[in-house]
Design an enzyme around this catalytic site. Structure first.
Site, mmCIF file in Angstrom:
data_model
loop_
_atom_site.group_PDB
_atom_site.id
_atom_site.type_symbol
_atom_site.label_atom_id
_atom_site.label_comp_id
_atom_site.label_asym_id
_atom_site.label_seq_id
_atom_site.Cartn_x
_atom_site.Cartn_y
_atom_site.Cartn_z
ATOM 1 N N GLY A 13 -0.924 -1.642 8.420
ATOM 2 C CA GLY A 13 -0.338 0.188 8.800
ATOM 3 C C GLY A 13 0.641 0.519 9.612
ATOM 4 C CB THR A 71 12.240 -6.379 18.619
ATOM 5 O OG1 THR A 71 11.337 -6.894 19.471
ATOM 6 C CG2 THR A 71 11.611 -4.729 18.349
ATOM 7 C CE LYS A 72 12.971 -11.175 22.511
ATOM 8 N NZ LYS A 72 14.630 -10.329 22.163
ATOM 9 C CG ASN A 76 -2.376 0.727 1.210
ATOM 10 O OD1 ASN A 76 -2.598 1.831 0.241
ATOM 11 N ND2 ASN A 76 -3.364 -0.241 1.418
ATOM 12 C CG HIS A 81 24.149 2.271 11.990
ATOM 13 N ND1 HIS A 81 24.305 3.017 10.983
ATOM 14 C CD2 HIS A 81 22.733 3.060 12.154
ATOM 15 C CE1 HIS A 81 23.716 3.710 10.241
ATOM 16 N NE2 HIS A 81 22.594 3.322 10.866
#
Length: 192
Positions: free
Chosen positions: A144, A167-168, A87, A117
Site C-alpha cells: 500500500g 526509482t530503479k 485494492n 516531465h
C-alpha cells in the site's frame, strides 16, 4: 516522404509529445468517463463493473479484480495478465505501456507512474511531456502507498514494501523497500 508521427505515436515511443493534442485529450476524457462510472458503481453491480473494466482496460480487464476507486490516464496502454488485483484508490498514469504479470497484487493507494516531465526548466515550460514503460512481473505484491516510477521493471515474485518509492529496477525473488526502494533481502521459495 513520410508523414510526421502523431503526438500519440511520440508518446508511446517515449519521445516528447504535446498532451494537449486533440486525440490525446479525447482518449483521456473517454477513460475518465469510464473510470468515473466504475467508481460510482455499487458493490453489487458486478456485471456492470466487469463491462466497464473491459472497456477501460481492453488488454486484461476481463479478469482483473478491482476495488474502486481507480484512476488512469488512458487504460488502453495497460496490459494485465490474469487475476491481477487492485485494492482501493490505485492510480496508473499510462502515457507509456504498463505490463503487469499474472496474480500481481496492489495494496491500497499504490501508484504506477509512466509519465514524467523534462528535467530542463525551459523545455518543461514548453508544456511537452514524456513517459517511460513500466513492467511488473508475475506474482508480485506491491504494498500500500508504494510509488512505481517511470521506466522501472520489477521481477517475478518480488515484494515491494508499503510506502516505498521504486526509482530503479528490482530483480525477481526479493523483498525491497524504502525511499528510494532498495533490496532488503532475497526471498526463499515458499517464504512468508
Amino acid at each position: 516522404m513520410t508523414d510526421a508521427p502523431s503526438e500519440k505515436e511520440k508518446m508511446l515511443r517515449s519521445e516528447l509529445y504535446d498532451p494537449r493534442d486533440r486525440q490525446l485529450v479525447r482518449e483521456r476524457r473517454q477513460a475518465r468517463l469510464l473510470f468515473e462510472a466504475l467508481n460510482a458503481s455499487r458493490d453489487n453491480e458486478t456485471k456492470k463493473r466487469r463491462q466497464l473494466l473491459k472497456e477501460l482496460i481492453p488488454q486484461g480487464g476481463d479478469s482483473v479484480w478491482m476495488q474502486p476507486p481507480f484512476y488512469c490516464d488512458y487504460g488502453s496502454n495497460i496490459t494485465l495478465d490474469e487475476n491481477v488485483f487492485f485494492n482501493f484508490n490505485c492510480v496508473i498514469l499510462d502515457v507509456a505501456e504498463v505490463r503487469i504479470g499474472a496474480r500481481t497484487l496492489f495494496g491500497p493507494a499504490a501508484q504506477v507512474y509512466t509519465a514524467t516531465h523534462p528535467m530542463d526548466a525551459q523545455e518543461r515550460a514548453s508544456g511537452l511531456e514524456l513517459g517511460f514503460p513500466i513492467t511488473i512481473g508475475e506474482d508480485v505484491w506491491i504494498g500500500g502507498g508504494a510509488i512505481i516510477c517511470p521506466g522501472v521493471t520489477i521481477g517475478d515474485r518480488s515484494v515491494i514494501g508499503a510506502g516505498s518509492v521504486v526509482t530503479k529496477d528490482v530483480p525477481a525473488d526479493v523483498f525491497a523497500a524504502g525511499n528510494p526502494c532498495k533490496v532488503v533481502r532475497e526471498r526463499a521459495a515458499g517464504a512468508r
